[in-house]
Design a protein around this motif. Sequence first.
Motif, PDB file in Angstrom:
ATOM      1  N   VAL A   1      32.968  25.870   6.516  1.00 46.30           N
ATOM      2  CA  VAL A   1      33.234  27.122   5.792  1.00 46.30           C
ATOM      3  C   VAL A   1      32.532  27.197   4.451  1.00 46.30           C
ATOM      4  O   VAL A   1      32.535  28.251   3.811  1.00 46.30           O
ATOM      5  CB  VAL A   1      34.750  27.334   5.584  1.00 46.30           C
ATOM      6  CG1 VAL A   1      35.475  27.372   6.918  1.00 46.30           C
ATOM      7  CG2 VAL A   1      35.344  26.270   4.666  1.00 46.30           C
TER       8      VAL A   1
ATOM      9  N   LYS B   1      33.309  35.146   9.931  1.00 43.88           N
ATOM     10  CA  LYS B   1      32.207  34.910   9.008  1.00 43.88           C
ATOM     11  C   LYS B   1      31.565  36.246   8.650  1.00 43.88           C
ATOM     12  O   LYS B   1      31.499  37.164   9.473  1.00 43.88           O
ATOM     13  CB  LYS B   1      31.142  34.008   9.627  1.00 43.88           C
ATOM     14  CG  LYS B   1      30.449  34.618  10.831  1.00 43.88           C
ATOM     15  CD  LYS B   1      29.392  33.714  11.416  1.00 43.88           C
ATOM     16  CE  LYS B   1      28.724  34.367  12.628  1.00 43.88           C
ATOM     17  NZ  LYS B   1      27.955  35.554  12.268  1.00 43.88           N
TER      18      LYS B   1
ATOM     19  N   ARG C   1      33.923  32.716   4.956  1.00 43.84           N
ATOM     20  CA  ARG C   1      34.063  31.952   6.190  1.00 43.84           C
ATOM     21  C   ARG C   1      35.542  31.577   6.342  1.00 43.84           C
ATOM     22  O   ARG C   1      36.167  31.124   5.376  1.00 43.84           O
ATOM     23  CB  ARG C   1      33.249  30.656   6.152  1.00 43.84           C
ATOM     24  CG  ARG C   1      31.784  30.842   5.776  1.00 43.84           C
ATOM     25  CD  ARG C   1      30.965  31.244   6.993  1.00 43.84           C
ATOM     26  NE  ARG C   1      29.553  31.275   6.658  1.00 43.84           N
ATOM     27  CZ  ARG C   1      28.900  32.360   6.238  1.00 43.84           C
ATOM     28  NH1 ARG C   1      29.565  33.507   6.098  1.00 43.84           N
ATOM     29  NH2 ARG C   1      27.615  32.317   5.967  1.00 43.84           N
TER      30      ARG C   1
ATOM     31  N   LEU D   1      35.609  28.560  14.202  1.00 45.86           N
ATOM     32  CA  LEU D   1      35.409  29.536  13.139  1.00 45.86           C
ATOM     33  C   LEU D   1      36.023  30.871  13.555  1.00 45.86           C
ATOM     34  O   LEU D   1      35.639  31.457  14.563  1.00 45.86           O
ATOM     35  CB  LEU D   1      33.915  29.701  12.847  1.00 45.86           C
ATOM     36  CG  LEU D   1      33.563  30.321  11.502  1.00 45.86           C
ATOM     37  CD1 LEU D   1      33.898  29.370  10.364  1.00 45.86           C
ATOM     38  CD2 LEU D   1      32.093  30.696  11.449  1.00 45.86           C
TER      39      LEU D   1
ATOM     40  N   TYR E   1      39.228  28.242   4.232  1.00 50.18           N
ATOM     41  CA  TYR E   1      38.633  29.472   3.712  1.00 50.18           C
ATOM     42  C   TYR E   1      37.477  29.104   2.783  1.00 50.18           C
ATOM     43  O   TYR E   1      37.645  28.296   1.868  1.00 50.18           O
ATOM     44  CB  TYR E   1      39.652  30.276   2.906  1.00 50.18           C
ATOM     45  CG  TYR E   1      40.939  30.613   3.626  1.00 50.18           C
ATOM     46  CD1 TYR E   1      41.063  31.786   4.367  1.00 50.18           C
ATOM     47  CD2 TYR E   1      42.045  29.777   3.553  1.00 50.18           C
ATOM     48  CE1 TYR E   1      42.255  32.106   5.008  1.00 50.18           C
ATOM     49  CE2 TYR E   1      43.234  30.082   4.197  1.00 50.18           C
ATOM     50  CZ  TYR E   1      43.331  31.250   4.918  1.00 50.18           C
ATOM     51  OH  TYR E   1      44.515  31.556   5.554  1.00 50.18           O
TER      52      TYR E   1
END
Length: 301
Positions: free
Chosen positions: A273, A32, A262, A29, A104
């Motif tokens: 995400v 966020k 995310r 990731l 995304y």
Amino acid sequence: MRYPHSRLWTSALCAGAMMLGASQVHAQLLYKTDFESLEPEWRHHGNTTTRIKPSPDGYGKAAYFEIEHGDSSNGSLYRSEIVFISDEVHPEVRNAEIGKEYWYGFSIWLDEHEPDVRGENWFQWGRTPDRDAAGNLLEIYGNPPLSLGSTDDGRWVVLSMSDKRKYSTDKTFTTWNRFVVGEQELGRWHHFVFNVKWAYDEGQGGLLRIWKDGKLKVDHRGPNAYNDDRGPKITMGIYKFSWRQDQSTNVDRIASYAGAVRIADHRGSFDMVSTIPVHTPPSRVVEPHAPRDLRVSVSDD
């Protein structure tokens, strides 16, 4: 690498964590936020009314955007947006790299909105035109290669375009695609996931997959970017392009919320995400969409 704290961190990533392990999820990731604040990652783009408010569903906070037709007291007449600026975010969050794949996820709540004769954009991946060593532009800005907007009859629409020329000196594209991905409704969260491999040429394996509220709406292969040194950058909020040129409109005010964002690299997934609070398996049914690989000229409004 630093990330802002998140009230939904556990719920948003629980499915991915169970499948992959928590440490691997963190590694994949890139970014966020649940918009506890705008700083330091974001800055205003357009008017300065964007602010953090209590979430409209009563849970936590959200970013709030608003514009009024003819009101320039807070800056822009036609934009209430935010863009990444901080060095604290991963460089590929600020500008994606051409040839790489990303995931995304984001959520949008339409607060005050009605179908208009001319639509607006809610989430854009804008281009970064090339410059010479002195900082002078070598090409035009043009349209964003990927954007989520509105149709004139109140539906979500995605525009995707590409140009393989090194320098885009006019608004002609190599490919242009239009995908309608669902109805717009006031007073609820709309959850989107985009899986994109950025490419400007057929041989680069371009990919665009889009889920809305957990259902796969688009599964497209082909170019989706410009041939720029720096890849697309995210802008989110409200961009009412018809007000920029004072074109006809039948609305005077628009307001919306953004609840979460995310972003993951190529090792990401839908579950990683997705901003849907309770995850369900993503649909594998693809809805029909417009023909591919059209060569057209589109205005910058």
